[in-house]
Structures are given as structure tokens and as C-alpha cells.
Design a protein around this motif. Structure first.
Motif, PDB file in Angstrom:
ATOM      1  N   LEU A 269       1.063  -1.036   0.013  1.00  0.00           N
ATOM      2  CA  LEU A 269       0.134   0.001  -0.087  1.00  0.00           C
ATOM      3  C   LEU A 269       0.850   1.278   0.133  1.00  0.00           C
ATOM      4  O   LEU A 269       1.916   1.275   0.874  1.00  0.00           O
ATOM      5  CB  LEU A 269      -0.762   0.151   1.299  1.00  0.00           C
ATOM      6  CG  LEU A 269      -2.185  -0.239   1.006  1.00  0.00           C
ATOM      7  CD1 LEU A 269      -2.599  -1.432   0.603  1.00  0.00           C
ATOM      8  CD2 LEU A 269      -3.114   0.213   2.225  1.00  0.00           C
ATOM      9  N   PHE A 270       0.651   2.077  -1.390  1.00  0.00           N
ATOM     10  CA  PHE A 270       1.584   3.101  -1.181  1.00  0.00           C
ATOM     11  C   PHE A 270       0.989   4.473  -0.873  1.00  0.00           C
ATOM     12  O   PHE A 270      -0.302   4.542  -1.724  1.00  0.00           O
ATOM     13  CB  PHE A 270       2.464   2.998  -2.456  1.00  0.00           C
ATOM     14  CG  PHE A 270       3.141   1.917  -2.819  1.00  0.00           C
ATOM     15  CD1 PHE A 270       4.580   1.746  -2.417  1.00  0.00           C
ATOM     16  CD2 PHE A 270       2.531   0.685  -3.516  1.00  0.00           C
ATOM     17  CE1 PHE A 270       5.280   0.716  -2.454  1.00  0.00           C
ATOM     18  CE2 PHE A 270       3.553  -0.360  -3.467  1.00  0.00           C
ATOM     19  CZ  PHE A 270       4.552  -0.411  -3.072  1.00  0.00           C
ATOM     20  N   TYR A 271       1.424   5.382  -0.203  1.00  0.00           N
ATOM     21  CA  TYR A 271       0.705   6.570   0.151  1.00  0.00           C
ATOM     22  C   TYR A 271       1.488   7.727  -0.846  1.00  0.00           C
ATOM     23  O   TYR A 271       2.667   7.816  -0.568  1.00  0.00           O
ATOM     24  CB  TYR A 271       0.926   7.042   1.496  1.00  0.00           C
ATOM     25  CG  TYR A 271      -0.049   6.169   2.332  1.00  0.00           C
ATOM     26  CD1 TYR A 271       0.273   4.846   2.615  1.00  0.00           C
ATOM     27  CD2 TYR A 271      -1.566   6.577   2.638  1.00  0.00           C
ATOM     28  CE1 TYR A 271      -0.580   4.013   3.339  1.00  0.00           C
ATOM     29  CE2 TYR A 271      -2.471   5.947   3.592  1.00  0.00           C
ATOM     30  CZ  TYR A 271      -1.841   4.701   3.933  1.00  0.00           C
ATOM     31  OH  TYR A 271      -2.806   3.895   4.634  1.00  0.00           O
ATOM     32  N   ILE A 272       0.828   8.400  -1.650  1.00  0.00           N
ATOM     33  CA  ILE A 272       1.394   9.563  -2.473  1.00  0.00           C
ATOM     34  C   ILE A 272       1.835  10.779  -1.604  1.00  0.00           C
ATOM     35  O   ILE A 272       0.742  11.126  -0.975  1.00  0.00           O
ATOM     36  CB  ILE A 272       0.472   9.830  -3.766  1.00  0.00           C
ATOM     37  CG1 ILE A 272       0.180   8.510  -4.409  1.00  0.00           C
ATOM     38  CG2 ILE A 272       1.140  10.951  -4.504  1.00  0.00           C
ATOM     39  CD1 ILE A 272       1.137   8.281  -5.315  1.00  0.00           C
ATOM     40  N   LYS A 273       2.863  11.108  -1.651  1.00  0.00           N
ATOM     41  CA  LYS A 273       3.207  12.413  -0.811  1.00  0.00           C
ATOM     42  C   LYS A 273       2.710  13.722  -1.501  1.00  0.00           C
ATOM     43  O   LYS A 273       2.403  13.848  -2.764  1.00  0.00           O
ATOM     44  CB  LYS A 273       4.780  12.503  -0.875  1.00  0.00           C
ATOM     45  CG  LYS A 273       5.522  11.394   0.141  1.00  0.00           C
ATOM     46  CD  LYS A 273       6.968  11.861   0.241  1.00  0.00           C
ATOM     47  CE  LYS A 273       7.782  11.003   1.177  1.00  0.00           C
ATOM     48  NZ  LYS A 273       9.023  11.193   1.213  1.00  0.00           N
TER      49      LYS A 273
END
Lengths: 404, 187
Positions: free
Chosen positions: B183-187
Motif C-alpha cells: 500500500l503506497f501513499y502518495i506524498k
């Protein structure tokens, strides 16, 4: 038939209930019956309501029953280790405790299995899939398998000890000791492997488990022999209890040393989650009164100031010690889970951020302490059925031999 | 064979909780706060009016991270938790003994007990519901009004997920413990 396998006493149902009716014996009998009734009630309630009967939650999935299971297996491993000092390592003053201690190790782990059997959601499935689909990387799998082998070995050890076959009892004793230590440190690793729980993660628990097992073994031996000899000890017994007291003193000192550095390293540098959790634990009643005062300070001070000669006081202090050990086991589980996984700031779903709370239900208390009832009942049956002492110390030979 | 992942443009989240509802509806999750596969994390807003901290009011939608190095899979004594061919962390309810070790081991609090099957449950990227029906999105993604979530295959270089991971800065939760979340969170 059974006598060929293991020497035992001839008992009748009547003789089982025919104990000396002293107030203390009656108190113990009543306590045992009440605890057994509590276990039965808890068991029935669990059958009716399943896991809903327990107070465990999503955030605190392990509770009192896990703590109690650990309490029992710690006791078992401790008794096994201390007894091996005599019949495996031939330390003279410990030699005569072998059978009683190993019998204690057997019944404590059986009681532990009874408690964990009601905690695991699907115990039958566990046996099937632990075999068919083993998770070798799981510390719980390793612990389960090793404890099963351990129980098998110490039963054989007890049989050969009872048969006075000291060659085989020593072999199985050594096997039981090694597998027991492996199993017990594996139980520590169940917590030590938790990379998401900084307070538990690391080498501390596997090592600490062995140390606290030995301390528990010493407390239990004080209690077993204090009860057995009604606080009146012959020279041999005094010598043994003094040695036991000195050993206990050393072990508690090591434990204090371990705990000191555990907390200092946890707090130093303010490592996220770990430092906060450590400070939270240090602010708790359970830690200072339960673990430190009852579990360590009272017995240690008595040993230190009497130079391990105050045997009666040590036996009373062992009650305090065992209560402390219970707190240690309970806190071990609770402290591991007390820090919320979504950090202390974030609200997860509708749950407000806070330290995770847990309160065991009546069913959990009943099953957990009912386990002690199972242990006491098995001990009483064993005392009447097996020869737990060297022949010269066993009243059975004095009272019943002539009749035979 | 794929390597499924999800990207969260979390700053777009308005905390409407439509994803929580859609997940429960699509996957037949039990009602109540205890049983949830996904959630929207919220902070208490820091500061005193009028000097309120705007970044502190950000919402953090989350769920099972489908770690490439999942502690829950490692600790399961019966392989009830396993990786499927698409790298999704799955649960075989028939094998689960409810020892709860995975719940203790998960650093993200992503697991709970389904009291109907009495086994541990968690997000499976709608594998047995929407993906099984041939759809390409998860329920939470499909319902999101601000397009916070994007589900896709990291192994496909032409997928939107791969494109965003190549072109935008992102982070994962608790990266320091080596679980390698997907799960990747966009900065």
C-alpha cells in the motif's frame, strides 16, 4: 499390570478421601474443589458461547488465558530444570527431589494444556493442520511441537525414576531438559519475534523465560516441600532448602539486573513506541506491587537477611513469589499489547486513540484459576498413587507395608 | 500472475467513509465497529483556533498492507495465512485455528475475528468478490468520490499503478520494520 510399567501405591477410593482432617488440609481440599467447580463452570460457559465468553478484543487478542497457560508452562519448565540439577547433573542435595519435581512438571503442563485448549478457537483443527500444513517459521508451531515432545520425555523420565532405573531416567531427563529449554525459549520467541511490538521484540523474552522459569521452579519446590513436611524439616531437607534458597537468591538478583537494563535500554533515547510503553509499564500498579514487591523484593530480602536460613519465612514468601510470577505472566501479555498499533494519535475506525485496555471476563477468571484446581487435584491424586519421594521418606511404607 | 498493489492519494480523502460502507456491503462484513477490513484514520486537529494546524487534519485511509514480507504469514502455525499467486495475503478460514497470533503480529491492526466463521479475517483486495467476477477495481476504489484509491498490478509496466509509482514520490507505513507494504501513499 500397571505395576510392571510404573510402581504405584495400592489405593482405594476411600483412602483417597481419607486424609488427615487438619484445618489447613480441609482448606486446601475445599479450595481445590471450588477451583475445579470454577473450571467446570467456565468450560460449560465457553461451550455455550465460544470466544464471545472472553473479554479479548481486536486490539487485545490475547488475554488472561494465554497468561495462565504461560504461567503453567513456566512452572513446568522450572520444575524440570531444577529437578535436573539432582538426577541429571548429580548435585547431591537436589537428588532426592527428582520424582516429586518431575511429577509437578507433568501436572503443571497438563493444566496449562487444559487452559490453552479453551483459548485456542479450534483445538481439533490445530492438531490436524499443525500436522498436515505445518508453519515451520511460526514460533507457536515450534512451541507446540516441542512442548508435546517435552511432555512425552518427562513422562518417560518419571516412569524410569519411579522404577529406580537411573540410567534411562538420566537419558530422558537430559532429553526433557534440553527439549524443555528449547520449547520454553521458543515460547519467549513467540513474543520476541513480534517486529511490530518494540517492547517485546528482541532477545529479552527467550532468555528471560528460562530465568523466570527457574525462579518459579524454586518457589514451587519451597511450597511443595513446605506442605509435604508441614514446616518441620530434617537435616537433609534443611540443607536442600537452604541450597534452594541461595540458588533462588542468585536467580532473583539476575532477574533484577535483567529488568533494570531492559527498562533502561527501552527508555534511553526515547525510541518510538518502546520508550512510551516502558514508561507506561513503570507507572503501573501491576509492575511495582505485583512483579517487583511480591515477585522479587519480599523473597529476595528474606533470603538476603537470613542468609537463606529462614526456611519457614521463605515458604510463606514463596506464596508471595508465585503471586508475583502470576503478575509477571499477565503483564507480559498485556504489556506486549498495550500500545495501539495505529500510533497514539490516530483514530482508527471509530475507536479513540488510547492505551489498549483489557478486562478478563468471569469466564476467563474461572477457566484460568480453575486450571490451578486441576493442578492441585492431580497433585493430590499423584501424591496418593505414586511414590514421589525416596522410599525412606514415604509414609506409605511406614503405614501400609506391614499390612501387605 | 500479477503483483497487486494499491496507491492511496490520501490527501484527497474527505472522510466520507463510503469506502468502509462499500467494503462491508461488497464483502459481507459483519456490522459493528469491531469487524472492519478497512478504515479511515483521523487525527485530532492540533493547535488552538484560529491557529489550527491544517496538515494535522489529514485523513489516513488504510487497511491490510499486503506486505511482501508479512509478519502475519510468517507466524501462522498452520499456513492458514498464505500468499496467493498474485502476492495477495489471503486467509484460508478452514485452516485457521484462531490462535490470534497473526492479530498480535500484524503491525497495522488489520485483522479481526469474523464471529460467524470464528476465524481471522482481513482485506483480500476483493479477490473472492469483485476480482472473481472479472472486475478490475476493489469496492473501496470504485465507490471513492475523490479517487483516493487506485488498485492495480505492479508487475505490469503499463499499469496506472506502475506509472504513478515511477513518477510520484510515495511512502509506506512503518517502513522501518521491513514488512515491505504494497500500500503506497502518495506524498
Amino acid at each position: 499390570m500397571l505395576n510392571h510399567l510404573i510402581p504405584h501405591k495400592t489405593i482405594t477410593l476411600r483412602s483417597v478421601f481419607d486424609f488427615e482432617k487438619t484445618p489447613f488440609n480441609l482448606f486446601m481440599a475445599l479450595t481445590t474443589l471450588l477451583l475445579l467447580a470454577a473450571f467446570a463452570a467456565g468450560f460449560v460457559h465457553y461451550l455455550m458461547h465460544g470466544h464471545h465468553a472472553y473479554g479479548v478484543t481486536r486490539e487485545h487478542p490475547w488475554g488472561l488465558l494465554i497468561a495462565m497457560y504461560i504461567f503453567f508452562v513456566v512452572s513446568s519448565t522450572g520444575l524440570c530444570i531444577i529437578s535436573s540439577l539432582g538426577h541429571v547433573f548429580h548435585i547431591k542435595s537436589f537428588e532426592f527431589i527428582g520424582k516429586r519435581a518431575i511429577f509437578g512438571a507433568i501436572i503443571t503442563i497438563v493444566s496449562g494444556f487444559a487452559v490453552i485448549g479453551l483459548e485456542i478457537g479450534h483445538p481439533v483443527r490445530m492438531v490436524i493442520y499443525n500436522t498436515l500444513s505445518p508453519g515451520f517459521s511460526s514460533a507457536i508451531w515450534g512451541m507446540g511441537v516441542l512442548y508435546s515432545v517435552y511432555l512425552f520425555l518427562i513422562i518417560l523420565e518419571f516412569i524410569f525414576l519411579s522404577r529406580d532405573d537411573h540410567k534411562w531416567s538420566r537419558i530422558f531427563g537430559l532429553g526433557g531438559l534440553l527439549v524443555g529449554i528449547a520449547a520454553h525459549s521458543n515460547l519467549g520467541a513467540v513474543f520476541g519475534f513480534l517486529i511490530g511490538r518494540p517492547m517485546a521484540n528482541g532477545v529479552f523474552y527467550p532468555v528471560y523465560f528460562i530465568l523466570s522459569a527457574m525462579i518459579t521452579g524454586c518457589y514451587l519446590l519451597f511450597l511443595m516441600y513446605g506442605y509435604k513436611y508441614k514446616m518441620v524439616f530434617n537435616d537433609e531437607m534443611q540443607k536442600f532448602l537452604m541450597h534452594l534458597g541461595r540458588l533462588l537468591g542468585l536467580l532473583i538478583a539476575i532477574l533484577v539486573f535483567f529488568e533494570f537494563w531492559r527498562f533502561l535500554t527501552a527508555i534511553y533515547g526515547n525510541f518510538p513506541e518502546r520508550a512510551e510503553t516502558a514508561l507506561h509499564i513503570l507507572g503501573s500498579f501491576n509492575f511495582w506491587v505485583g512483579e517487583v514487591l511480591l515477585g522479587m523484593a519480599i523473597p529476595f530480602v528474606i533470603i538476603l537477611y537470613s542468609k537463606a536460613k529462614a526456611l519457614k519465612a521463605m515458604i510463606y514468601a514463596s506464596i508471595s513469589g508465585m503471586i508475583g510470577i502470576f503478575f509477571m505472566r499477565y503483564d507480559l501479555v498485556h504489556d506486549t499489547l498495550v500500545y495501539p498499533m495505529q500510533t497514539m494519535k490516530i483514530k482508527e475506525y471509530q475507536l479513540a486513540p488510547s492505551w489498549i485496555e483489557y478486562m478478563p471476563t468471569m469466564t476467563e477468571w474461572a477457566v484460568a484459576f480453575g486450571g490451578i484446581g486441576i493442578c492441585l487435584a492431580l497433585y493430590y491424586v499423584g501424591e496418593n498413587f505414586f511414590f514421589l519421594d525416596p522410599h525412606q521418606d514415604d509414609a506409605y511404607f511406614q503405614n501400609y507395608r506391614d499390612e501387605e | 500472475m500479477a503483483k497487486y498493489a494499491m496507491i492511496l492519494n490520501y490527501k484527497n480523502c474527505i472522510n466520507c467513509k463510503a469506502c468502509e460502507v462499500a467494503c462491508k456491503e461488497e464483502n459481507g462484513i459483519e456490522l459493528g465497529a469491531k469487524a472492519h477490513r478497512i478504515w479511515v484514520g483521523t487525527y485530532d486537529i492540533e493547535g488552538k483556533y484560529p491557529l489550527l494546524s491544517i496538515p494535522s487534519s489529514t485523513f489516513y485511509p488504510s487497511q491490510c498492507q499486503h506486505c511482501a514480507n508479512a509478519p502475519c504469514e510468517e507466524v501462522c502455525p498452520t499456513h492458514a495465512t498464505y500468499y496467493d499467486k498474485n502476492g495477495v495475503v489471503q486467509i484460508d478460514a478452514q485452516k485457521c485455528i484462531l490462535c490470534s497470533y497473526c492479530m498480535v503480529a500484524c503491525p497495522y491492526d488489520a485483522r479481526y475475528v469474523d464471529t460467524r466463521t470464528m476465524s481471522v479475517d482481513k482485506c483480500n483486495f476483493c479477490s473472492d468478490t469483485r476480482l472473481a467476477r472479472g472486475l478490475k477495481t476493489t469496492a473501496c476504489q470504485a465507490t471513492c468520490p475523490t479517487k483516493v484509491r487506485l488498485f492495480g498490478d505492479m508487475d505490469d509496466p503499463n499499469s496506472e499503478v506502475s506509472h504513478i509509482l515511477r513518477t510520484k514520490e510515495h511512502f509506506t507505513l512503518k517502513a522501518g520494520i521491513g514488512t515491505e507494504p504494497r500500500l503506497f501513499y502518495i506524498k
